[in-house]
Design a protein around this motif. Structure first.
Motif, PDB file in Angstrom:
ATOM      1  N   LEU A  43       0.882  -1.241  -0.260  1.00  0.00           N
ATOM      2  CA  LEU A  43       0.225   0.003   0.146  1.00  0.00           C
ATOM      3  C   LEU A  43       0.766   1.259  -0.045  1.00  0.00           C
ATOM      4  O   LEU A  43       0.721   2.298  -0.712  1.00  0.00           O
ATOM      5  N   GLY A  44       1.971   1.237   1.088  1.00  0.00           N
ATOM      6  CA  GLY A  44       2.827   2.220   0.723  1.00  0.00           C
ATOM      7  C   GLY A  44       3.450   2.617  -0.659  1.00  0.00           C
ATOM      8  O   GLY A  44       3.577   3.605  -0.879  1.00  0.00           O
ATOM      9  N   GLU A  45       3.863   1.474  -1.184  1.00  0.00           N
ATOM     10  CA  GLU A  45       4.494   1.677  -2.424  1.00  0.00           C
ATOM     11  C   GLU A  45       3.712   2.304  -3.321  1.00  0.00           C
ATOM     12  O   GLU A  45       3.891   3.162  -4.125  1.00  0.00           O
ATOM     13  N   ALA A  46       2.412   1.811  -3.347  1.00  0.00           N
ATOM     14  CA  ALA A  46       1.208   2.592  -4.372  1.00  0.00           C
ATOM     15  C   ALA A  46       0.810   3.804  -3.994  1.00  0.00           C
ATOM     16  O   ALA A  46       0.569   4.618  -5.113  1.00  0.00           O
ATOM     17  N   LEU A  47       1.208   4.254  -3.014  1.00  0.00           N
ATOM     18  CA  LEU A  47       1.025   5.645  -2.397  1.00  0.00           C
ATOM     19  C   LEU A  47       2.122   6.549  -2.568  1.00  0.00           C
ATOM     20  O   LEU A  47       2.148   7.695  -2.282  1.00  0.00           O
ATOM     21  N   GLY A  48       3.259   5.839  -2.593  1.00  0.00           N
ATOM     22  CA  GLY A  48       4.543   6.664  -2.749  1.00  0.00           C
ATOM     23  C   GLY A  48       4.894   6.885  -1.400  1.00  0.00           C
ATOM     24  O   GLY A  48       5.657   8.092  -0.968  1.00  0.00           O
ATOM     25  N   LEU A  49       4.639   6.002  -0.435  1.00  0.00           N
ATOM     26  CA  LEU A  49       4.957   6.031   1.116  1.00  0.00           C
ATOM     27  C   LEU A  49       5.935   5.001   1.507  1.00  0.00           C
ATOM     28  O   LEU A  49       5.848   4.123   0.829  1.00  0.00           O
ATOM     29  N   THR A  50       6.480   5.195   2.586  1.00  0.00           N
ATOM     30  CA  THR A  50       7.044   3.992   3.524  1.00  0.00           C
ATOM     31  C   THR A  50       5.839   3.255   4.127  1.00  0.00           C
ATOM     32  O   THR A  50       4.917   3.726   4.602  1.00  0.00           O
ATOM     33  N   PHE A  51       6.137   1.843   4.514  1.00  0.00           N
ATOM     34  CA  PHE A  51       5.211   1.306   5.251  1.00  0.00           C
ATOM     35  C   PHE A  51       4.920   1.599   6.859  1.00  0.00           C
ATOM     36  O   PHE A  51       4.186   1.639   7.267  1.00  0.00           O
TER      37      PHE A  51
END
Length: 137
Positions: free
Chosen positions: A31-39
């Motif tokens: 989810l983080g990758e898809a949002l451009g965020l870290t886990f």
């Protein structure tokens, strides 16, 4: 230094994100990758430690295939009388349970059971176990 207490709405929205993410079988990392965020950022959102902006919540809703309103279902309301009985207050424990990996696993397995009689027997078993363990200190 005082620890900041998350806003109840932020915690609720975060727990609904977690529940839906887990039901969809998506990791915090994905989810983080898809949002451009870290886990770690996803973790903070799910705990309510960091607020989710409206645009970010819309992205999450789209990715998890739910309407934005899903995240607010059963949310605490500032105008609810304290100590009263309400549907939101009485179902908080259900949301809390479904936000755990065990809750998601149990729910997924349970809904795959087609026989109503078998589902009833599973419920009876779990209630008997809970009753036995509730009595012991």
């Amino acid at each position: 230094m005082l620890k900041k207490i998350p806003n109840p709405i932020d915690r609720h929205v975060g727990s609904r994100v977690r529940m839906r993410r887990m039901l969809a079988g998506v990791s915090q990392e994905k989810l983080g990758e898809a949002l451009g965020l870290t886990f770690q950022q996803v973790q903070k959102y799910e705990k309510g430690a960091n607020r989710i902006s409206a645009s970010r919540l819309q992205q999450i809703a789209k990715m998890l295939d739910v309407p934005v309103s899903f995240f607010f279902e059963g949310a605490p309301s500032g105008d609810m009388p304290s100590g009263g009985f309400s549907d939101a207050a009485s179902t908080t424990y259900i949301s809390d349970f479904l936000a755990t990996s065990e809750g998601v696993q149990l729910t997924k397995a349970f809904v795959r059971i087609k026989s109503g009689q078998v589902r009833r027997r599973v419920i009876d078993l779990v209630e008997a176990i809970a009753e036995e363990h509730a009595e012991k200190p």
